[in-house]
Design an enzyme around this catalytic site. Sequence first.
Site, PDB file in Angstrom:
ATOM      1  N   ASN A  15      43.076-113.687   5.260  1.00 10.35           N
ATOM      2  CA  ASN A  15      41.905-114.551   4.580  1.00 10.35           C
ATOM      3  C   ASN A  15      41.294-115.100   5.571  1.00 10.35           C
ATOM      4  O   ASN A  15      40.067-115.252   5.132  1.00 10.35           O
ATOM      5  CB  ASN A  15      42.802-115.572   3.675  1.00 10.35           C
ATOM      6  N   ASN A  16      41.467-115.668   6.548  1.00  6.71           N
ATOM      7  CA  ASN A  16      40.964-116.472   7.469  1.00  6.71           C
ATOM      8  C   ASN A  16      40.017-115.514   8.501  1.00  6.71           C
ATOM      9  O   ASN A  16      40.372-114.444   8.702  1.00  6.71           O
ATOM     10  CB  ASN A  16      41.619-117.508   8.099  1.00  6.71           C
ATOM     11  N   LYS A  40      47.947-131.213  -0.727  1.00  6.78           N
ATOM     12  CA  LYS A  40      47.832-131.873   0.584  1.00  6.78           C
ATOM     13  C   LYS A  40      47.450-133.273   0.015  1.00  6.78           C
ATOM     14  O   LYS A  40      48.011-134.240   0.549  1.00  6.78           O
ATOM     15  CB  LYS A  40      46.947-131.328   1.227  1.00  6.78           C
ATOM     16  N   ARG A  51      31.715-124.038  10.460  1.00 11.65           N
ATOM     17  CA  ARG A  51      32.987-124.522  10.452  1.00 11.65           C
ATOM     18  C   ARG A  51      33.377-125.222  11.741  1.00 11.65           C
ATOM     19  O   ARG A  51      32.763-124.812  12.893  1.00 11.65           O
ATOM     20  CB  ARG A  51      34.436-123.635  10.095  1.00 11.65           C
ATOM     21  N   SER A  78      44.867-131.489   5.858  1.00 15.50           N
ATOM     22  CA  SER A  78      43.791-130.407   6.031  1.00 15.50           C
ATOM     23  C   SER A  78      42.343-131.137   5.561  1.00 15.50           C
ATOM     24  O   SER A  78      42.419-131.893   4.635  1.00 15.50           O
ATOM     25  CB  SER A  78      44.227-129.133   4.947  1.00 15.50           C
ATOM     26  N   TYR A 129      46.172-125.841  -3.611  1.00 13.92           N
ATOM     27  CA  TYR A 129      46.618-125.896  -2.387  1.00 13.92           C
ATOM     28  C   TYR A 129      46.193-127.296  -1.727  1.00 13.92           C
ATOM     29  O   TYR A 129      46.804-128.239  -1.186  1.00 13.92           O
ATOM     30  CB  TYR A 129      46.141-124.803  -1.498  1.00 13.92           C
ATOM     31  N   GLY A 185      56.150-121.203  12.445  1.00 14.67           N
ATOM     32  CA  GLY A 185      54.967-120.721  11.983  1.00 14.67           C
ATOM     33  C   GLY A 185      53.716-120.683  13.175  1.00 14.67           C
ATOM     34  O   GLY A 185      54.241-120.923  14.332  1.00 14.67           O
ATOM     35  N   TYR A 186      52.465-120.585  12.815  1.00 15.92           N
ATOM     36  CA  TYR A 186      51.350-120.401  13.694  1.00 15.92           C
ATOM     37  C   TYR A 186      51.307-121.794  14.581  1.00 15.92           C
ATOM     38  O   TYR A 186      51.399-121.848  15.689  1.00 15.92           O
ATOM     39  CB  TYR A 186      50.060-120.151  13.047  1.00 15.92           C
TER      40      TYR A 186
HETATM   41  P1  NAD Z   1      52.529-120.966   8.731  1.00 11.17           P
HETATM   42  O1  NAD Z   1      52.613-120.207   7.345  1.00 11.17           O
HETATM   43  O2  NAD Z   1      52.256-120.022   9.789  1.00 11.17           O
HETATM   44  O3  NAD Z   1      53.608-121.939   9.035  1.00 11.17           O
HETATM   45  C1  NAD Z   1      54.274-122.697   8.065  1.00 11.17           C
HETATM   46  C2  NAD Z   1      55.670-122.427   7.984  1.00 11.17           C
HETATM   47  O4  NAD Z   1      56.289-123.053   7.229  1.00 11.17           O
HETATM   48  C3  NAD Z   1      55.980-121.069   7.988  1.00 11.17           C
HETATM   49  O5  NAD Z   1      56.891-120.715   9.196  1.00 11.17           O
HETATM   50  C4  NAD Z   1      56.971-120.757   6.492  1.00 11.17           C
HETATM   51  O6  NAD Z   1      57.953-119.981   6.689  1.00 11.17           O
HETATM   52  C5  NAD Z   1      57.293-122.221   6.534  1.00 11.17           C
HETATM   53  N1  NAD Z   1      57.897-122.763   5.526  1.00 11.17           N
HETATM   54  C6  NAD Z   1      57.028-122.728   4.346  1.00 11.17           C
HETATM   55  N2  NAD Z   1      57.635-123.294   3.248  1.00 11.17           N
HETATM   56  C7  NAD Z   1      58.980-123.508   3.709  1.00 11.17           C
HETATM   57  C8  NAD Z   1      59.888-124.259   3.149  1.00 11.17           C
HETATM   58  N3  NAD Z   1      59.899-124.488   1.675  1.00 11.17           N
HETATM   59  N4  NAD Z   1      61.032-124.499   3.814  1.00 11.17           N
HETATM   60  C9  NAD Z   1      60.774-124.183   5.116  1.00 11.17           C
HETATM   61  N5  NAD Z   1      60.053-123.631   5.746  1.00 11.17           N
HETATM   62  C10 NAD Z   1      58.886-123.343   4.910  1.00 11.17           C
HETATM   63  O7  NAD Z   1      51.242-121.833   8.611  1.00 11.17           O
HETATM   64  P2  NAD Z   1      50.430-122.996   9.678  1.00 11.17           P
HETATM   65  O8  NAD Z   1      49.169-122.209   9.906  1.00 11.17           O
HETATM   66  O9  NAD Z   1      51.108-122.820  10.985  1.00 11.17           O
HETATM   67  O10 NAD Z   1      50.217-124.120   9.023  1.00 11.17           O
HETATM   68  C11 NAD Z   1      51.349-125.241   9.086  1.00 11.17           C
HETATM   69  C12 NAD Z   1      50.936-126.321   8.320  1.00 11.17           C
HETATM   70  O11 NAD Z   1      49.576-126.750   8.558  1.00 11.17           O
HETATM   71  C13 NAD Z   1      50.925-125.827   6.838  1.00 11.17           C
HETATM   72  O12 NAD Z   1      51.360-126.992   5.985  1.00 11.17           O
HETATM   73  C14 NAD Z   1      49.295-125.820   6.369  1.00 11.17           C
HETATM   74  O13 NAD Z   1      49.139-125.890   5.225  1.00 11.17           O
HETATM   75  C15 NAD Z   1      48.678-126.935   7.297  1.00 11.17           C
HETATM   76  N6  NAD Z   1      47.363-126.404   7.619  1.00 11.17           N
HETATM   77  C16 NAD Z   1      47.165-125.156   8.339  1.00 11.17           C
HETATM   78  C17 NAD Z   1      45.769-124.915   8.488  1.00 11.17           C
HETATM   79  C18 NAD Z   1      45.395-123.683   9.217  1.00 11.17           C
HETATM   80  O14 NAD Z   1      44.098-123.222   9.114  1.00 11.17           O
HETATM   81  N7  NAD Z   1      46.224-122.799   9.629  1.00 11.17           N
HETATM   82  C19 NAD Z   1      44.894-125.883   8.065  1.00 11.17           C
HETATM   83  C20 NAD Z   1      45.064-127.158   7.692  1.00 11.17           C
HETATM   84  C21 NAD Z   1      46.343-127.443   7.396  1.00 11.17           C
HETATM   85  C1  UD1 Z   2      40.217-121.797   4.408  1.00 10.19           C
HETATM   86  C2  UD1 Z   2      40.495-122.455   3.363  1.00 10.19           C
HETATM   87  C3  UD1 Z   2      40.781-123.812   3.548  1.00 10.19           C
HETATM   88  C4  UD1 Z   2      42.229-123.780   4.548  1.00 10.19           C
HETATM   89  C5  UD1 Z   2      41.777-123.065   5.580  1.00 10.19           C
HETATM   90  C6  UD1 Z   2      42.829-122.783   6.837  1.00 10.19           C
HETATM   91  C7  UD1 Z   2      39.274-121.412   1.601  1.00 10.19           C
HETATM   92  C8  UD1 Z   2      38.152-121.640   0.522  1.00 10.19           C
HETATM   93  N1  UD1 Z   2      39.562-122.548   2.384  1.00 10.19           N
HETATM   94  O1  UD1 Z   2      39.256-122.495   5.228  1.00 10.19           O
HETATM   95  O2  UD1 Z   2      41.407-124.488   2.373  1.00 10.19           O
HETATM   96  O3  UD1 Z   2      42.791-125.184   4.803  1.00 10.19           O
HETATM   97  O4  UD1 Z   2      41.342-121.680   5.358  1.00 10.19           O
HETATM   98  O5  UD1 Z   2      43.887-121.958   6.153  1.00 10.19           O
HETATM   99  O6  UD1 Z   2      39.983-120.356   1.456  1.00 10.19           O
HETATM  100  N2  UD1 Z   2      34.683-115.774   6.252  1.00 10.19           N
HETATM  101  C9  UD1 Z   2      33.954-114.708   6.327  1.00 10.19           C
HETATM  102  N3  UD1 Z   2      34.463-113.728   6.251  1.00 10.19           N
HETATM  103  C10 UD1 Z   2      36.230-113.535   6.179  1.00 10.19           C
HETATM  104  C11 UD1 Z   2      37.093-114.692   6.270  1.00 10.19           C
HETATM  105  C12 UD1 Z   2      36.075-115.725   6.419  1.00 10.19           C
HETATM  106  O7  UD1 Z   2      32.696-114.719   6.345  1.00 10.19           O
HETATM  107  O8  UD1 Z   2      36.722-112.433   6.174  1.00 10.19           O
HETATM  108  C13 UD1 Z   2      33.761-116.937   6.442  1.00 10.19           C
HETATM  109  C14 UD1 Z   2      34.048-118.109   5.458  1.00 10.19           C
HETATM  110  O9  UD1 Z   2      33.139-117.900   4.417  1.00 10.19           O
HETATM  111  C15 UD1 Z   2      33.683-119.459   6.309  1.00 10.19           C
HETATM  112  C16 UD1 Z   2      34.383-119.141   7.618  1.00 10.19           C
HETATM  113  O10 UD1 Z   2      34.315-117.752   7.796  1.00 10.19           O
HETATM  114  O11 UD1 Z   2      32.480-119.759   6.172  1.00 10.19           O
HETATM  115  C17 UD1 Z   2      35.714-119.692   7.751  1.00 10.19           C
HETATM  116  O12 UD1 Z   2      36.582-119.211   6.978  1.00 10.19           O
HETATM  117  P1  UD1 Z   2      38.010-119.387   7.034  1.00 10.19           P
HETATM  118  O13 UD1 Z   2      38.610-118.979   8.062  1.00 10.19           O
HETATM  119  O14 UD1 Z   2      38.877-118.800   5.751  1.00 10.19           O
HETATM  120  O15 UD1 Z   2      38.358-120.771   6.843  1.00 10.19           O
HETATM  121  P2  UD1 Z   2      37.822-121.968   5.556  1.00 10.19           P
HETATM  122  O16 UD1 Z   2      37.066-121.317   4.551  1.00 10.19           O
HETATM  123  O17 UD1 Z   2      37.270-123.299   6.366  1.00 10.19           O
END
Ligand code: NAD
Ligand code: UD1
Length: 336
Positions: A197-198, A152, A230, A124, A148, A10-11
């Site tokens: 979504n992000n 965590k 953020r 998270s 979600y 993953g990422y």
């Molecule tokens: P991601 O989706 O890119 O990576 C997660 C990986 O886990 C994926 O490659 C997916 O295929 C794999 N996966 C999911 N379920 C699985 C399973 N049951 N068995 C085997 N593989 C599985 O996401 P990411 O952004 O790299 O996030 C990694 C971790 O960090 C996650 O647990 C996520 O909740 C946590 N996290 C991410 C963020 C963020 O903003 N990206 C923020 C806080 C926490």
């Molecule tokens: C979101 C999740 C959080 C998760 C994190 C990483 C929600 C409510 N929270 O955090 O639980 O851990 O992603 O996956 O979904 N924004 C816009 N337009 C967009 C997208 C985002 O204005 O199209 C704004 C949001 O309102 C926020 C900021 O950008 O103020 C960051 O958003 P985002 O990247 O989605 O992260 P979080 O909301 O902090």
Amino acid sequence: MTILVTGGAGYIGSHICVELLQHGYEVVVVDNLSNSSFESIKRVKAITGKDMKFYQIDILEQEKLDLVFSENTIEGVIHLAGLKVVGESVQNPLQYYKNNLIGTLVLCEVMDKYNVKKMVFSSSATVYGIPKKVPISEDFSLGATNPYGRTKLMVEEVLRDYYISNHNWSIVILRYFNPIGAHPSGKIGEDPSGIPNNLMPYVTQVAVGKLKELTVFGNDYPTVDGTGVRDYIHIVDLAKGHMKALEKTMTSKGIEVYNLGTGIGYSVLEIIAAFEKVSGRKIPYKFAERRAGDIAICYANPLKAKIDLGWIAKRGIEEMCADSWNWQSKNMNGYS
Ligand code: NAD
Ligand code: UD1
């Protein structure tokens, strides 16, 4: 020393694999590729010039996971495998509890069987719920606003209970703030499926013309310009934080939790401005209602990680935006 990375395709996982290989660890990745592609594994090997083992396995499949531990002498686990889309978790909570919670229980059982007692877990900032003030320290009260986030929180509690039952474990829980950016090579980065979504992947897809305009959710927050604030952290800094956390599990027993953030908050409009500056691309946007579940301001107090782990985030917002742009412009369609 061999480290298992669950969710390593993953990422975040792919960037951690780069760091692990560059630090001289042997790496075994387990990933079911439900939200990633094998291409990221190939690219990690290309960046580092090193090999690593890959198993396409779901961590819920205990027998297959067992096989991974029997075939490799694993000394520690970085556990990232999980589902992470907040809205999806509201629609399908059982899937999230099964995958994130049961998946972790299965992993812990197998680790215990093979006497592997070192774990770094991806939590998270979402576990702080609606924080009463900022910056957010690790000792703030916890709460979740969606399934979600609750997975965590629950996993954090499970790990705490598990440590209480067996003081030979060494667990580091990392609470990530908002990871953005990409490896400076532009070979690996964030590749969300469908419409992002992000914020940052949405911005980069607008910049390459895949999406028409950004919707800014809310301009009436009590912030510098009314948009949400953020703590964005460069993915390479985040990955480096895992190396320090892993070292901590190697040198002491116990369970500790650390924020991984920069301690600085940026608004959505500030992110757009920084991105436009480094990319030279205009990001058209419109304002819309606040997104349900969003909070106004969220940024970390990262002092505990600095003191205990000797880790600080070094890369600034322009470098984060430049590396996100570099990745997206070189990989218009991500890994596909
Ligand atoms: P991601 O989706 O890119 O990576 C997660 C990986 O886990 C994926 O490659 C997916 O295929 C794999 N996966 C999911 N379920 C699985 C399973 N049951 N068995 C085997 N593989 C599985 O996401 P990411 O952004 O790299 O996030 C990694 C971790 O960090 C996650 O647990 C996520 O909740 C946590 N996290 C991410 C963020 C963020 O903003 N990206 C923020 C806080 C926490
Ligand atoms: C979101 C999740 C959080 C998760 C994190 C990483 C929600 C409510 N929270 O955090 O639980 O851990 O992603 O996956 O979904 N924004 C816009 N337009 C967009 C997208 C985002 O204005 O199209 C704004 C949001 O309102 C926020 C900021 O950008 O103020 C960051 O958003 P985002 O990247 O989605 O992260 P979080 O909301 O902090």
